[in-house]
Motif scaffolding. Sequence first.
Motif, mmCIF file in Angstrom:
data_model
loop_
_atom_site.group_PDB
_atom_site.id
_atom_site.type_symbol
_atom_site.label_atom_id
_atom_site.label_comp_id
_atom_site.label_asym_id
_atom_site.label_seq_id
_atom_site.Cartn_x
_atom_site.Cartn_y
_atom_site.Cartn_z
ATOM 1 N N ASP A 39 -1.562 -7.270 68.262
ATOM 2 C CA ASP A 39 -2.483 -7.475 67.138
ATOM 3 C C ASP A 39 -1.745 -7.911 65.877
ATOM 4 O O ASP A 39 -2.133 -7.554 64.763
ATOM 5 C CB ASP A 39 -3.300 -6.208 66.867
ATOM 6 N N ARG A 40 -0.668 -8.695 66.066
ATOM 7 C CA ARG A 40 0.125 -9.193 64.948
ATOM 8 C C ARG A 40 0.368 -10.691 65.127
ATOM 9 O O ARG A 40 0.566 -11.167 66.246
ATOM 10 C CB ARG A 40 1.498 -8.489 64.886
ATOM 11 N N ASP A 41 0.390 -11.407 64.020
ATOM 12 C CA ASP A 41 0.816 -12.797 64.054
ATOM 13 C C ASP A 41 2.339 -12.839 63.928
ATOM 14 O O ASP A 41 2.914 -12.253 63.007
ATOM 15 C CB ASP A 41 0.181 -13.589 62.908
ATOM 16 N N LEU A 42 2.982 -13.534 64.847
ATOM 17 C CA LEU A 42 4.434 -13.647 64.891
ATOM 18 C C LEU A 42 4.815 -15.119 64.960
ATOM 19 O O LEU A 42 3.990 -15.978 65.302
ATOM 20 C CB LEU A 42 4.993 -12.916 66.109
ATOM 21 N N VAL A 43 6.047 -15.405 64.656
ATOM 22 C CA VAL A 43 6.564 -16.756 64.801
ATOM 23 C C VAL A 43 7.937 -16.681 65.465
ATOM 24 O O VAL A 43 8.772 -15.848 65.114
ATOM 25 C CB VAL A 43 6.631 -17.490 63.445
ATOM 26 N N ALA A 44 8.127 -17.520 66.487
ATOM 27 C CA ALA A 44 9.407 -17.602 67.194
ATOM 28 C C ALA A 44 10.015 -18.969 66.927
ATOM 29 O O ALA A 44 9.309 -19.981 66.883
ATOM 30 C CB ALA A 44 9.210 -17.395 68.692
ATOM 31 N N TYR A 45 11.336 -19.006 66.750
ATOM 32 C CA TYR A 45 12.007 -20.296 66.579
ATOM 33 C C TYR A 45 13.417 -20.211 67.151
ATOM 34 O O TYR A 45 13.994 -19.140 67.286
ATOM 35 C CB TYR A 45 12.041 -20.709 65.096
ATOM 36 N N ARG A 46 13.943 -21.388 67.503
ATOM 37 C CA ARG A 46 15.310 -21.476 68.004
ATOM 38 C C ARG A 46 16.138 -22.231 66.963
ATOM 39 O O ARG A 46 15.852 -23.395 66.647
ATOM 40 C CB ARG A 46 15.374 -22.191 69.350
ATOM 41 N N ASP A 56 7.735 -11.650 61.662
ATOM 42 C CA ASP A 56 6.343 -11.626 61.234
ATOM 43 C C ASP A 56 6.007 -13.008 60.711
ATOM 44 O O ASP A 56 6.821 -13.657 60.041
ATOM 45 C CB ASP A 56 6.146 -10.592 60.129
ATOM 46 N N ALA A 57 4.786 -13.472 60.995
ATOM 47 C CA ALA A 57 4.485 -14.882 60.775
ATOM 48 C C ALA A 57 4.199 -15.261 59.335
ATOM 49 O O ALA A 57 4.449 -16.398 58.931
ATOM 50 C CB ALA A 57 3.295 -15.288 61.647
ATOM 51 N N GLY A 112 12.034 -8.872 60.872
ATOM 52 C CA GLY A 112 12.635 -9.591 61.990
ATOM 53 C C GLY A 112 12.680 -8.672 63.198
ATOM 54 O O GLY A 112 13.109 -7.523 63.100
ATOM 55 N N TRP A 113 12.239 -9.168 64.349
ATOM 56 C CA TRP A 113 12.122 -8.357 65.551
ATOM 57 C C TRP A 113 13.341 -8.551 66.455
ATOM 58 O O TRP A 113 13.921 -9.637 66.507
ATOM 59 C CB TRP A 113 10.854 -8.735 66.316
ATOM 60 N N ALA A 114 13.714 -7.490 67.153
ATOM 61 C CA ALA A 114 14.808 -7.600 68.122
ATOM 62 C C ALA A 114 14.381 -8.516 69.268
ATOM 63 O O ALA A 114 13.272 -8.392 69.798
ATOM 64 C CB ALA A 114 15.174 -6.218 68.660
#
Length: 344
Positions: A39-46, A56-57, A112-114
Amino acid sequence: MNRFKYAYLDPDNYARGWHIVLFSQELGVGEVKKLHYFDRDLVAYRGESGKVAILDAHCPHLGANLGSGEGRVTGDNIACPFHGWTFDPQGHCVDIPYADKLPEKAVTALRGWAVLEKCGFIAIWFGEPDEAPENYLPDIKEWGENGWGDWVFYRSRIQAKPCDIIENIVDIAHFPHVHGGVVRSWENRFTERSVTQLSTVDRNPDAKMIIPPGAAVDLAEASEETGADVDAWGDATYHGPSIMYYYTEARSPDINFKSWWVNCHTAVNDNEVDLCSAVIVSSLDGTPLPADFARDYPHMAHIAFGQDVEIWKDKVYRDEPILCDGDGPINKLRKWYEQFYLPR
């Protein structure tokens, strides 16, 4: 009446542990992906070094999504597309292009998430911000070796709870009815952070089975063609609350092969989960696999996983089920699974 309620049924309570959110092939250098889990907006990037980060987005400045407009990766950092505020992989604000001084609150305003990237997948650790992730996910030693190729995967999103999915690992009684199989041998083993199913299941062409709609391969026809001449066994293990590794070998007069599956489920919110089945396959005896088999086998595996999905997507969860002596250790599994929803 007092009734015991498992913590995994509590709203807004998600399993502590590793959860797969992407496969490595989906995120190239400089690419950004919007995600929504727990139930969270996240963003992933390389980043440019190849390192993956998940944050967190929404920017703590004025709330823009860092993934909007395909995102903006700079080095190993990501910049907000609205005003250019820049964040490192830990979520720390490291630059505001028009400010002489960073606001103190901005430095640690974004989480920032592990992240763990291994064996061709990308997983996020869900837990308290100050807790260290656990190292319980083993390597898949064949991953990346010649002859195996990259994951062929299929995703779906359904209305269900994670607890509906994980019980399959101990459910011996569903095989004849869902998969058209006859269980020849079965054993469940529990450790602190894993539960394993060791099984040998024979095909029964005369048994009923679930046929997922739109399946690219006729599973019933394939089962009839295979017949009873296949000698197959499988070892499926949940490592933590949501990631299952499955290794299987099969021998027949026509073909001998081995395969790894990664089946995973990640909570989107209280009522939805993302399901994913990923497959790699290789020859068991060094004889090259027929091209059509190597092409079709992952799809057959996804369909087999889809047989369970057809049940999960419209079942209800019974917190006090009526069980019989032919059922697997469902209550033992529930008590094991509970640990991931309680304070560590």
